[in-house]
Scaffold this motif. Structure first.
Motif, short mmCIF file in Angstrom:
data_model
loop_
_atom_site.label_atom_id
_atom_site.label_comp_id
_atom_site.label_asym_id
_atom_site.label_seq_id
_atom_site.Cartn_x
_atom_site.Cartn_y
_atom_site.Cartn_z
N PHE A 210 0.80 -1.22 0.00
CA PHE A 210 0.00 0.00 0.00
C PHE A 210 0.84 1.27 0.00
CE2 PHE A 210 -3.40 -2.84 1.50
CZ PHE A 210 -4.34 -2.51 0.54
N THR A 211 2.07 1.22 0.47
CA THR A 211 2.86 2.44 0.52
C THR A 211 3.83 2.56 -0.65
OG1 THR A 211 4.49 1.35 1.94
CG2 THR A 211 2.74 2.63 3.02
N GLU A 212 4.29 1.45 -1.21
CA GLU A 212 5.28 1.51 -2.27
C GLU A 212 4.73 1.16 -3.65
OE1 GLU A 212 8.72 -0.69 -1.20
OE2 GLU A 212 8.95 0.36 0.70
N GLY A 213 3.59 0.54 -3.72
CA GLY A 213 3.01 0.18 -5.00
C GLY A 213 2.37 1.39 -5.66
N CYS A 214 2.75 1.65 -6.90
CA CYS A 214 2.25 2.83 -7.59
C CYS A 214 0.73 2.78 -7.81
CB CYS A 214 2.95 2.99 -8.94
SG CYS A 214 4.66 3.50 -8.80
N LEU A 215 0.23 1.62 -8.22
CA LEU A 215 -1.20 1.52 -8.52
C LEU A 215 -2.04 1.64 -7.25
CD1 LEU A 215 -3.23 1.20 -10.76
CD2 LEU A 215 -3.11 -1.27 -10.43
N SER A 216 -1.62 0.98 -6.18
CA SER A 216 -2.40 1.06 -4.94
C SER A 216 -2.36 2.46 -4.36
CB SER A 216 -1.89 0.04 -3.93
OG SER A 216 -0.54 0.28 -3.62
N ARG A 217 -1.19 3.11 -4.40
CA ARG A 217 -1.08 4.49 -3.89
C ARG A 217 -1.94 5.43 -4.73
NH1 ARG A 217 4.59 7.65 -3.65
NH2 ARG A 217 5.27 5.49 -3.61
N SER A 218 -1.95 5.21 -6.03
CA SER A 218 -2.76 6.07 -6.91
C SER A 218 -4.25 5.87 -6.67
CB SER A 218 -2.42 5.78 -8.36
OG SER A 218 -1.08 6.06 -8.60
N GLU B 284 3.59 10.59 -10.82
CA GLU B 284 4.67 10.96 -9.91
C GLU B 284 5.38 9.72 -9.37
OE1 GLU B 284 5.47 14.03 -6.28
OE2 GLU B 284 3.64 12.83 -6.17
N CYS B 285 4.63 8.69 -9.06
CA CYS B 285 5.23 7.46 -8.54
C CYS B 285 6.12 6.81 -9.59
CB CYS B 285 4.14 6.50 -8.09
SG CYS B 285 4.76 4.99 -7.34
N LYS C 95 10.18 6.42 -9.23
CA LYS C 95 10.86 5.12 -9.32
C LYS C 95 11.84 5.10 -10.49
CE LYS C 95 7.46 2.33 -7.00
NZ LYS C 95 8.05 1.41 -6.08
N GLY C 96 11.49 5.73 -11.59
CA GLY C 96 12.38 5.76 -12.74
C GLY C 96 13.62 6.60 -12.51
N ARG C 97 13.47 7.73 -11.85
CA ARG C 97 14.61 8.62 -11.57
C ARG C 97 15.36 8.20 -10.31
NH1 ARG C 97 13.43 13.94 -10.30
NH2 ARG C 97 15.58 14.43 -10.84
N ASN D 61 10.10 15.75 -9.66
CA ASN D 61 9.07 14.72 -9.88
C ASN D 61 7.69 15.33 -9.90
OD1 ASN D 61 11.15 12.88 -9.78
ND2 ASN D 61 10.75 12.27 -7.67
N SER D 62 7.43 16.25 -8.97
CA SER D 62 6.12 16.89 -8.90
C SER D 62 5.86 17.78 -10.11
CB SER D 62 6.00 17.72 -7.63
OG SER D 62 6.10 16.90 -6.51
N VAL D 63 6.89 18.46 -10.56
CA VAL D 63 6.73 19.33 -11.74
C VAL D 63 6.42 18.48 -12.97
CG1 VAL D 63 7.89 20.97 -13.27
CG2 VAL D 63 8.19 21.14 -10.80
N TYR D 64 7.16 17.41 -13.17
CA TYR D 64 6.92 16.53 -14.32
C TYR D 64 5.54 15.88 -14.24
CZ TYR D 64 12.01 16.91 -14.83
OH TYR D 64 13.29 17.37 -14.95
N ALA D 65 5.18 15.43 -13.05
CA ALA D 65 3.87 14.80 -12.88
C ALA D 65 2.75 15.80 -13.08
CB ALA D 65 3.76 14.17 -11.50
N GLY D 66 2.93 17.03 -12.59
CA GLY D 66 1.93 18.07 -12.80
C GLY D 66 1.77 18.40 -14.27
N CYS D 67 2.87 18.47 -14.98
CA CYS D 67 2.81 18.75 -16.42
C CYS D 67 2.07 17.63 -17.15
CB CYS D 67 4.23 18.91 -16.96
SG CYS D 67 4.30 19.25 -18.72
N ALA D 68 2.39 16.39 -16.82
CA ALA D 68 1.73 15.26 -17.48
C ALA D 68 0.24 15.21 -17.12
CB ALA D 68 2.41 13.95 -17.07
N THR D 69 -0.10 15.52 -15.89
CA THR D 69 -1.50 15.52 -15.47
C THR D 69 -2.28 16.61 -16.18
OG1 THR D 69 -0.87 14.67 -13.31
CG2 THR D 69 -3.04 15.68 -13.48
N GLY D 70 -1.73 17.81 -16.22
CA GLY D 70 -2.40 18.92 -16.92
C GLY D 70 -2.61 18.62 -18.39
N ALA D 71 -1.61 18.02 -19.02
CA ALA D 71 -1.74 17.67 -20.44
C ALA D 71 -2.77 16.56 -20.63
CB ALA D 71 -0.38 17.24 -20.99
#
Length: 183
Positions: free
Chosen positions: A51-59, A124-125, A129-131, A138-148
């Motif tokens: 629940f804390t490290e899995g991207c899908l469950s956290r999302s 963001e997750c 994990k990739g970086r 991470n937040s800036v990239y995730a925000g950009c992808a979410t907005g797009a």
């Protein structure tokens, strides 16, 4: 011979607690495998890690939390908008008239917030994990992808604007609320 209820009353409470605190219950081995081998216990650390490290469950959890926040914001903003009510009607009719579109509007707000929370958290997750780094980028990239992603149906210009707006907003939130060191 004593009646069965008297025997149960004479039994100390600690024996009941001993059953609940036994290895079988604390390790969640409640059922046995029909083939004879005992089912291995569930490791609580693995469950927490899922629940804390899995991207899908956290999302999914962030999507649910976003939906709850959307319900609150949707209800608040619905009550703040101006309404045109016929004052000659009785009080309950006026209330019904003023809250006619309340449920659909609040549900739409909850869906929007849930979508934002889910997409942002998932992206963001994966980026984190990739970086292999936990920083403001991470937040800036995730925000950009979410907005797009949210502006996808409106075309490339809207996607670029959504990317910029969400990316800048994410950077501001992370800078002031995230607790990261300035890069």
């Amino acid at each position: 011979m004593e009646p069965q209820s008297a025997q149960a009353a004479a039994r100390p409470l600690s024996s009941f607690m001993d059953v609940l605190l036994s290895d079988r219950y604390t390790s969640l081995r409640l059922i046995k495998n029909p083939f004879g081998d005992e089912i291995p216990p569930i490791n609580p650390l693995k469950v927490q890690q899922f629940f804390t490290e899995g991207c899908l469950s956290r999302s999914c959890l962030m999507g649910i939390a976003g939906g709850g926040l959307g319900l609150l914001f949707g209800g608040f903003f619905f009550t703040m908008r101006p309404v045109d009510i016929d004052t000659t009607l009785p009080m309950w009719q006026q209330i019904k008239q003023s809250y006619k579109g309340f449920i659909p509007e609040v549900v739409q707000s909850a869906k929007s917030f849930a979508k934002i929370g889910f997409i942002f958290s998932l992206v963001e997750c994966f980026i984190e994990k990739g970086r292999a780094a936990h920083d403001i980028n991470n937040s800036v990239y995730a925000g950009c992808a979410t907005g797009a992603a949210l502006a996808y149906k409106s075309g490339p210009g809207a996607m670029l604007g959504g990317c910029a707006a969400f990316g800048i907003g994410s950077a501001v939130f992370e800078h002031f609320l995230g607790g990261h060191e300035a890069d």
